[in-house]
Design a protein around this motif. Structure first.
Motif, PDB file in Angstrom:
ATOM      1  N   ASP A 378      81.065  23.084  17.550  1.00 20.17           N
ATOM      2  CA  ASP A 378      79.593  23.608  16.672  1.00 20.17           C
ATOM      3  C   ASP A 378      78.706  24.249  17.661  1.00 20.17           C
ATOM      4  OD1 ASP A 378      80.270  22.142  14.175  1.00 20.17           O
ATOM      5  OD2 ASP A 378      80.150  20.116  15.544  1.00 20.17           O
ATOM      6  N   GLN A 379      78.677  23.981  18.827  1.00 25.35           N
ATOM      7  CA  GLN A 379      77.933  24.732  19.852  1.00 25.35           C
ATOM      8  C   GLN A 379      78.491  24.795  21.298  1.00 25.35           C
ATOM      9  OE1 GLN A 379      73.139  24.349  20.121  1.00 25.35           O
ATOM     10  NE2 GLN A 379      73.979  22.527  20.789  1.00 25.35           N
ATOM     11  N   VAL A 380      78.504  25.801  21.940  1.00 24.53           N
ATOM     12  CA  VAL A 380      79.060  25.930  23.228  1.00 24.53           C
ATOM     13  C   VAL A 380      78.219  26.323  24.356  1.00 24.53           C
ATOM     14  CG1 VAL A 380      81.170  27.196  24.435  1.00 24.53           C
ATOM     15  CG2 VAL A 380      81.418  26.773  21.913  1.00 24.53           C
ATOM     16  N   ILE A 381      78.536  25.805  25.336  1.00 20.43           N
ATOM     17  CA  ILE A 381      77.534  26.279  26.788  1.00 20.43           C
ATOM     18  C   ILE A 381      78.705  26.446  27.781  1.00 20.43           C
ATOM     19  CG2 ILE A 381      76.088  25.330  28.202  1.00 20.43           C
ATOM     20  CD1 ILE A 381      74.869  23.571  26.267  1.00 20.43           C
ATOM     21  N   LEU A 382      78.413  27.608  28.164  1.00 17.39           N
ATOM     22  CA  LEU A 382      79.487  27.963  29.287  1.00 17.39           C
ATOM     23  C   LEU A 382      78.765  28.052  30.750  1.00 17.39           C
ATOM     24  CD1 LEU A 382      81.582  30.779  27.670  1.00 17.39           C
ATOM     25  CD2 LEU A 382      82.446  28.750  28.874  1.00 17.39           C
ATOM     26  N   VAL A 383      79.227  27.327  31.661  1.00 15.97           N
ATOM     27  CA  VAL A 383      78.525  27.515  32.996  1.00 15.97           C
ATOM     28  C   VAL A 383      79.462  28.216  33.915  1.00 15.97           C
ATOM     29  CG1 VAL A 383      77.126  25.469  32.827  1.00 15.97           C
ATOM     30  CG2 VAL A 383      79.362  25.336  33.996  1.00 15.97           C
ATOM     31  N   GLU A 384      79.172  28.627  35.223  1.00 17.52           N
ATOM     32  CA  GLU A 384      79.921  29.656  35.962  1.00 17.52           C
ATOM     33  C   GLU A 384      81.136  29.093  36.363  1.00 17.52           C
ATOM     34  OE1 GLU A 384      77.014  28.082  39.071  1.00 17.52           O
ATOM     35  OE2 GLU A 384      76.969  28.257  36.776  1.00 17.52           O
ATOM     36  N   THR A 413      74.898  29.734  31.009  1.00 17.08           N
ATOM     37  CA  THR A 413      73.989  29.552  31.945  1.00 17.08           C
ATOM     38  C   THR A 413      74.549  29.067  33.355  1.00 17.08           C
ATOM     39  OG1 THR A 413      72.173  27.986  32.279  1.00 17.08           O
ATOM     40  CG2 THR A 413      74.189  27.046  31.287  1.00 17.08           C
ATOM     41  N   THR A 414      73.679  28.992  34.290  1.00 20.35           N
ATOM     42  CA  THR A 414      74.331  28.612  35.597  1.00 20.35           C
ATOM     43  C   THR A 414      74.113  26.968  35.552  1.00 20.35           C
ATOM     44  OG1 THR A 414      72.129  28.392  36.591  1.00 20.35           O
ATOM     45  CG2 THR A 414      73.194  30.534  36.696  1.00 20.35           C
ATOM     46  N   LYS A 415      74.810  26.384  36.550  1.00 22.16           N
ATOM     47  CA  LYS A 415      74.623  24.837  36.846  1.00 22.16           C
ATOM     48  C   LYS A 415      73.335  24.380  37.089  1.00 22.16           C
ATOM     49  CE  LYS A 415      78.096  24.580  39.928  1.00 22.16           C
ATOM     50  NZ  LYS A 415      78.883  24.275  40.814  1.00 22.16           N
ATOM     51  N   LYS A 416      72.516  25.549  37.800  1.00 19.25           N
ATOM     52  CA  LYS A 416      71.320  24.831  38.163  1.00 19.25           C
ATOM     53  C   LYS A 416      70.381  24.802  36.744  1.00 19.25           C
ATOM     54  CE  LYS A 416      67.450  26.407  41.349  1.00 19.25           C
ATOM     55  NZ  LYS A 416      67.155  27.276  42.478  1.00 19.25           N
ATOM     56  N   GLN A 417      70.494  25.748  36.114  1.00 22.47           N
ATOM     57  CA  GLN A 417      69.580  26.064  34.928  1.00 22.47           C
ATOM     58  C   GLN A 417      70.043  25.002  33.605  1.00 22.47           C
ATOM     59  OE1 GLN A 417      70.156  30.289  34.455  1.00 22.47           O
ATOM     60  NE2 GLN A 417      68.163  30.887  35.393  1.00 22.47           N
ATOM     61  N   PRO A 419      70.487  21.709  33.063  1.00 21.54           N
ATOM     62  CA  PRO A 419      69.640  20.483  32.602  1.00 21.54           C
ATOM     63  C   PRO A 419      68.553  21.154  31.829  1.00 21.54           C
ATOM     64  CG  PRO A 419      70.166  20.235  34.812  1.00 21.54           C
ATOM     65  CD  PRO A 419      70.627  21.730  34.730  1.00 21.54           C
ATOM     66  N   GLU A 420      67.818  22.140  32.110  1.00 19.32           N
ATOM     67  CA  GLU A 420      66.661  22.733  31.393  1.00 19.32           C
ATOM     68  C   GLU A 420      66.877  23.267  30.227  1.00 19.32           C
ATOM     69  OE1 GLU A 420      63.056  22.780  30.583  1.00 19.32           O
ATOM     70  OE2 GLU A 420      63.579  22.117  32.213  1.00 19.32           O
ATOM     71  N   LEU A 421      68.306  23.990  30.163  1.00 17.74           N
ATOM     72  CA  LEU A 421      68.632  24.346  28.886  1.00 17.74           C
ATOM     73  C   LEU A 421      68.860  23.227  27.882  1.00 17.74           C
ATOM     74  CD1 LEU A 421      69.958  26.433  26.787  1.00 17.74           C
ATOM     75  CD2 LEU A 421      72.195  26.225  28.176  1.00 17.74           C
ATOM     76  N   LEU A 422      69.595  22.226  28.236  1.00 17.27           N
ATOM     77  CA  LEU A 422      69.941  21.001  27.566  1.00 17.27           C
ATOM     78  C   LEU A 422      68.668  20.658  26.887  1.00 17.27           C
ATOM     79  CD1 LEU A 422      72.615  19.414  29.519  1.00 17.27           C
ATOM     80  CD2 LEU A 422      73.023  20.583  27.493  1.00 17.27           C
ATOM     81  N   ARG A 423      67.278  20.495  27.491  1.00 21.39           N
ATOM     82  CA  ARG A 423      66.392  19.773  27.085  1.00 21.39           C
ATOM     83  C   ARG A 423      65.469  20.791  25.929  1.00 21.39           C
ATOM     84  NH1 ARG A 423      65.692  19.013  32.746  1.00 21.39           N
ATOM     85  NH2 ARG A 423      65.653  16.736  33.264  1.00 21.39           N
ATOM     86  N   THR A 424      66.064  21.987  25.715  1.00 23.81           N
ATOM     87  CA  THR A 424      65.849  22.935  24.803  1.00 23.81           C
ATOM     88  C   THR A 424      66.648  22.965  23.521  1.00 23.81           C
ATOM     89  OG1 THR A 424      67.027  24.972  25.392  1.00 23.81           O
ATOM     90  CG2 THR A 424      64.693  24.336  26.384  1.00 23.81           C
ATOM     91  N   LEU A 425      67.683  22.217  23.544  1.00 25.07           N
ATOM     92  CA  LEU A 425      68.752  22.329  22.306  1.00 25.07           C
ATOM     93  C   LEU A 425      68.806  21.088  21.443  1.00 25.07           C
ATOM     94  CD1 LEU A 425      71.646  23.850  24.285  1.00 25.07           C
ATOM     95  CD2 LEU A 425      69.791  25.109  23.091  1.00 25.07           C
TER      96      LEU A 425
END
Length: 459
Positions: A378-384, A413-417, A419-425
């Motif tokens: 339903d939703q995909v997040i790709l990191v480096e 997103t990057t691995k560093k960013q 956690p912050e992305l997850l807080r917005t979703l």
């Protein structure tokens, strides 16, 4: 027997199991790895001396042998020093072949399912009190280890196709759990890979049992039957297989199933590893356990108390509002199986996948397959991308997959960013997927997901 051994790449899952084998026999173990991990810290607690810098001056002088990871880079300074000093060395696979050759042993091969099948089989043997040594490709949660040692009546080992490592083995019994294309950087073509598996099967001792998954195409199964007439060959899986499972249903993550062999059943078995692919692995493990004379009652009880394997559909955290699952899936078929398993136990829930591609070559070889299977989420997040042993390939990255995704909700997103992305979703069921190093961020990911859920509950 060796007195002093040095491991280059000691933190690898296969290398660390070998190090534990020798360490338990009183050998002094030294090692190098580029990354400190929970596993290497555990090895140090067990008495091994490990460093994390490529420094030849830290290699001990008095060594009987160096054991090398199959993925050792040629330009590693320590590797070059080993060659210059003419210190005897062997690859991991050669050492595993030497250890197992003198014992009755069971080799579990295949591009998918090796770790689950071998861990489950080792658990069934352990619970039946049969003396056994097992070299596993994952951390079995029941034992918090990738190595079991209660004796050597039998040995269980993963038969790794990378670098053709499994050709060093000579098993009594064997499994081939899948022949989907993989490691084409080694084999070149799928056909060449299958031929190498045939070569592996020829090393099974005469009248030995070979189990072939029903996911292997019929024409390939026929190849094995025609070329390996000295073996007992059985198929396992579902439908028309010689050994098969029958799904009864699911219950809070438990799979309820029957095991069917010839004209008898083992009914109402329970395994807390969701997905038909795990029942297929269980059928292979049950069949091999029966081959060793383990009773049905022991098998039934052992299946039910099997706690799974770290990073194989591992529940990290679960609440009424959020679920976090970690899975090592790094091939399109493994991803498909993990996602389908998740859908089967969380029907109607919104599933987010955080995927870290592993290897440039695998990403290139299965680019469209990755995009297709990830688009089932339903939703995909790709990191480096995690390169592991490989140099970059021009035009291949996580973004290459991202651009092919057809799912509406997708993020790069990057691995560093992350956690912050997850807080917005908006999050419901979350899966971290891949064979890279996302597991090193497990606490950060968990906190980002469940802190958000706690805040939402207060509003």
């Amino acid at each position: 027997m060796y007195k002093n051994l040095y491991f280059i790449g000691i933190g690898g899952i296969g290398m660390s199991a070998l190090a534990r084998y020798f360490n338990q026999r009183g050998v002094v173990i030294y090692g190098y790895d580029k990354t400190e991990t929970e596993l290497t810290r555990q090895l140090e607690l067990e008495g091994m001396s490990i460093h994390y810098e490529d420094r030849p001056d830290l290699i001990p002088q008095a060594l009987d042998m160096v054991i090398l990871t199959p993925a050792v880079p040629n330009d590693l300074k320590e590797y070059q020093t080993i060659l210059e000093r003419n210190i005897p060395y062997l690859k991991r696979s050669q050492v595993l072949g030497q250890i197992t050759a003198g014992n009755k042993n069971i080799a579990v091969a295949g591009t998918h399912g090796k770790t689950t099948t071998s861990c489950l089989l080792a658990h069934l043997i352990y619970c039946a009190n049969i003396p056994m040594t097992a070299f596993l490709g994952g951390i079995a949660v029941n034992y918090q280890s990738n190595y079991l040692d209660t004796g050597d009546d039998w040995m269980v080992e993963e038969a790794d196709e990378y670098d053709r490592s499994f050709l060093q083995l000579s098993p009594d019994l064997a499994v081939i759990g899948s022949l989907d294309p993989d490691h084409l950087d080694i084999y070149g073509t799928h056909e060449a890979m299958i031929e190498t598996y045939l070569e592996f099967a020829r090393k099974i001792k005469p009248n030995g049992l070979l189990l072939l998954s029903d996911t292997i195409p019929k024409q390939v199964q026929d190849q094995f039957r025609n070329q390996l007439q000295s073996l007992r060959i059985k198929t396992y899986g579902i439908g028309q297989s010689d050994l098969r499972f029958e799904v009864i249903g699911t219950d809070s993550g438990w799979m309820l199933f029957n095991y069917i062999r010839n004209n008898y059943n083992m009914s109402n078995l329970r395994l807390r590893m969701p997905g038909n692919h795990n029942l297929r692995n269980a059928v292979a493990a049950i069949t091999l356990a029966e081959e060793l004379g383990i009773s049905q009652e022991s098998i039934r009880m052992s299946l039910e108390n099997f706690k799974g394997i770290k990073r194989r559909f591992e529940w990290i955290e679960e609440s009424n509002r959020r679920v976090l699952i970690d899975d090592y899936a790094h091939h399109p078929e493994e991803l498909r199986a993990a996602i389908e398993a998740c859908r089967s136990i969380y029907p109607g829930r919104n599933i987010t996948g955080i995927f870290q591609p592993h290897l440039y070559s695998r990403t290139r070889d299965f680019l469209h397959e990755f995009a297709h299977v990830l688009s089932q989420l339903d939703q995909v997040i790709l990191v480096e991308l995690y390169p592991a042993r490989e140099p970059a390939i021009l035009g291949i990255s996580s973004e290459t997959i991202y651009n092919l995704l057809t799912v509406d909700s997708k993020y790069l997103t990057t691995k560093k960013q992350l956690p912050e992305l997850l807080r917005t979703l908006q999050l419901d069921v979350v899966m971290t997927l891949g064979a890279g190093d996302l597991d090193m961020m497990q606490n950060e990911i968990k906190h980002a997901i469940f802190e958000k859920a706690a805040i939402t509950n207060l509003l």
